[in-house]
Design an enzyme around this catalytic site. Structure first.
Site, PDB file in Angstrom:
ATOM      1  N   LYS A 195      63.120  11.452  77.794  1.00 30.40           N
ATOM      2  CA  LYS A 195      64.290  10.728  77.942  1.00 30.40           C
ATOM      3  C   LYS A 195      64.033   8.905  78.287  1.00 30.40           C
ATOM      4  O   LYS A 195      65.340   9.017  79.112  1.00 30.40           O
ATOM      5  CB  LYS A 195      65.643  11.505  77.924  1.00 30.40           C
ATOM      6  CG  LYS A 195      67.090  10.404  77.239  1.00 30.40           C
ATOM      7  CD  LYS A 195      67.243  10.895  75.723  1.00 30.40           C
ATOM      8  CE  LYS A 195      68.546  10.021  75.714  1.00 30.40           C
ATOM      9  NZ  LYS A 195      68.383   9.249  74.022  1.00 30.40           N
ATOM     10  N   ASP A 252      62.988  23.801  77.568  1.00 26.33           N
ATOM     11  CA  ASP A 252      63.357  25.061  77.126  1.00 26.33           C
ATOM     12  C   ASP A 252      63.990  25.150  76.004  1.00 26.33           C
ATOM     13  O   ASP A 252      64.354  25.805  75.742  1.00 26.33           O
ATOM     14  CB  ASP A 252      64.291  25.034  78.292  1.00 26.33           C
ATOM     15  CG  ASP A 252      65.606  25.709  78.213  1.00 26.33           C
ATOM     16  OD1 ASP A 252      64.811  27.716  78.114  1.00 26.33           O
ATOM     17  OD2 ASP A 252      67.195  25.858  78.884  1.00 26.33           O
ATOM     18  N   ASP A 256      63.733  27.054  72.045  1.00 27.71           N
ATOM     19  CA  ASP A 256      64.425  27.547  71.459  1.00 27.71           C
ATOM     20  C   ASP A 256      64.692  27.421  69.996  1.00 27.71           C
ATOM     21  O   ASP A 256      64.668  28.455  69.004  1.00 27.71           O
ATOM     22  CB  ASP A 256      65.934  27.880  72.072  1.00 27.71           C
ATOM     23  CG  ASP A 256      65.994  29.012  72.935  1.00 27.71           C
ATOM     24  OD1 ASP A 256      65.095  29.533  73.607  1.00 27.71           O
ATOM     25  OD2 ASP A 256      67.090  29.802  72.849  1.00 27.71           O
TER      26      ASP A 256
HETATM   27  C1  IPM Z   1      64.047  30.272  79.446  1.00 30.87           C
HETATM   28  C2  IPM Z   1      65.084  31.287  80.033  1.00 30.87           C
HETATM   29  C3  IPM Z   1      66.290  30.397  81.328  1.00 30.87           C
HETATM   30  C4  IPM Z   1      66.043  28.776  81.613  1.00 30.87           C
HETATM   31  C5  IPM Z   1      67.369  30.927  81.953  1.00 30.87           C
HETATM   32  C6  IPM Z   1      67.610  31.838  81.691  1.00 30.87           C
HETATM   33  C7  IPM Z   1      67.018  29.688  83.441  1.00 30.87           C
HETATM   34  O1  IPM Z   1      66.453  30.056  79.385  1.00 30.87           O
HETATM   35  O2  IPM Z   1      63.939  30.928  80.726  1.00 30.87           O
HETATM   36  O3  IPM Z   1      64.079  30.520  79.038  1.00 30.87           O
HETATM   37  O4  IPM Z   1      65.886  28.031  81.448  1.00 30.87           O
HETATM   38  O5  IPM Z   1      63.909  28.903  82.562  1.00 30.87           O
HETATM   39 MN    MN Z   2      66.101  29.081  77.731  1.00 28.83          MN
END
Ligand code: IPM
Ligand code: MN
Ligand code: NAD
Length: 359
Positions: A195, A252, A256
């Site tokens: 970014k 992160d 997801d």
């Molecule tokens: C992951 C989780 C962790 C992260 C959290 C729980 C701190 O979201 O392993 O993806 O952000 O790394």
């Molecule tokens: Mn995560």
């Protein structure tokens, strides 16, 4: 000089953690044992009870000597998840999870997003080979280092500062790892995401190091996207990506999104890696308090993390057998309900283990 006998026995430290971590890890271990038995491999599993229960009982988070012990006495670590509503600040989770990533300097967090069956993606008309990429997340720096503080906390004039730490060494090694990853696997496309248009210092460094490193890899089509565009493009057309490399926080979030494109968090595995050193494997998902203790969590993310761990340890056939079992379970509907199947966590784990044993 005597010959050094390299033992095929692998010593695995197992940390189930909290919530569904305690349900999916035992299933992943059934699958691992089945794979090892099949390949005539020897395993030594040692379980550690670190997590919310232990923390609430005696205050233990990550013992001081844990990183050194793992380095000395183990070949890999398998982790479930950390996080419990009884510890609202997640102090134990931060100490254990971040400690296990930061202290041994596991600077690569590899999170593959691979669609095994077109029925599992929320994207319309996408086939398996169109969703097959990896998010390589920087795993030791960025906004995760825990530097910062409060000023006038609790007052109307409160200030909260959270530092974003980017070092030349840290940025360069994850970018080089990403290019090597692509080259080693014969992949052509690599996308770096940051970014820099808003984060004019930290991500300017990413831009400059990227410009340097890419010159050493003329065979790879290197591109750049700002993180907001990247996430949009992942949803619009995931087939354009093979290797994505980005900072800790963006990785992160992107992982997801990528997990959901490939069938959901229940299926996503990851590896915290420092080449040549003891590395740690875990499902991408968390402790999922909303479904914990109900025997409904999907153990496949954990099983695929075990598959990644086997591959990392050189147990190639075992890694493949586990992945094939997951593919077969999906094909045959032998899944938990997040994937539309009728099985519980234990039944799904047992199905995978017997499939591995039978093939
Ligand atoms: C992951 C989780 C962790 C992260 C959290 C729980 C701190 O979201 O392993 O993806 O952000 O790394
Ligand atoms: Mn995560
Ligand atoms: P989560 O990954 O635990 O859950 C998000 C959603 O996905 C929930 O609805 C959950 O039911 C579902 N889900 C997750 N894993 C699943 C599985 N295997 N099968 C079926 N459904 C599944 O994320 P969250 O709710 O944001 O976080 C819960 C806790 O876990 C928090 O304390 C968080 O800090 C922690 N967490 C830990 C890790 C880790 O240890 N690596 C990772 C992410 C979150």
């Amino acid at each position: 000089m005597g010959e050094t006998k390299v033992s095929s026995r692998k010593r695995i430290a197992v940390i189930p953690g909290d919530g569904i971590g305690k349900e999916v890890i035992p299933e992943a271990l059934k699958v691992l044992r089945a794979a090892a038995a099949k390949g005539g491999r020897e395993l030594a599993l040692t379980e550690f009870d670190w997590g919310a229960d232990r923390y609430l009982r005696d205050g233990t988070t990550l013992p001081e000597d844990a990183p050194e012990m793992f380095r000395r006495d183990y070949d890999a670590i398998l982790l479930g998840a950390l996080g419990d509503p009884r510890v609202p600040g997640n102090q134990h989770g931060a100490d254990i999870l971040m400690g296990l990533r930061f202290k041994p300097d596991l600077y690569v967090h590899a999170r593959p997003c691979v669609l095994f069956d077109r029925r599992l993606t929320p994207l319309r008309d996408r086939s398996e080979k169109e969703i097959d990429f990896v998010v390589l997340r920087e795993n030791t720096e960025g906004l995760y280092v825990g530097m910062g503080g409060f000023f006038k906390k609790g007052t109307a004039d409160e200030i909260a500062v959270q530092e974003d730490v980017n070092t030349r060494k840290g940025v360069e090694r994850i970018l080089r790892y990403a290019f090597e990853y692509a080259r080693g696997r014969g992949l052509q496309r690599l996308c770096m995401s940051d970014k820099a248009n808003a984060l004019a210092f930290g991500h300017d460094l990413w831009q400059r190091v990227f410009a340097e490193v890419r010159r050493d890899y003329p065979g790879i089509q290197a591109s750049h996207m700002y993180i907001d565009n990247l996430l949009m493009q992942m949803v619009r057309d995931p087939s354009q990506f093979q290797v994505i490399v980005t900072c800790n926080l963006f990785g992160d979030i992107a992982s997801d999104v990528g997990a959901q494109l490939a069938g959901g968090l229940g299926l996503a595995p990851s590896g915290n890696i420092h080449p040549g050193q003891v590395s740690m494997f875990e499902p991408v998902h968390g402790s999922a308090p909303d479904i914990a203790g109900k025997n409904i969590a999907n153990p496949m993310g954990a099983a695929l993390a075990v598959s990644m761990m086997c591959a990392h340890l050189g147990w190639t056939a075992e890694a493949r057998a586990i992945e094939n079992a997951v593919r077969a379970a999906i094909r045959e509907g032998k899944t938990t309900r997040d994937l539309g199947g009728p099985l519980g966590t234990r039944e799904a784990g047992e199905w995978l283990a017997s499939r591995v044993a039978a093939t």
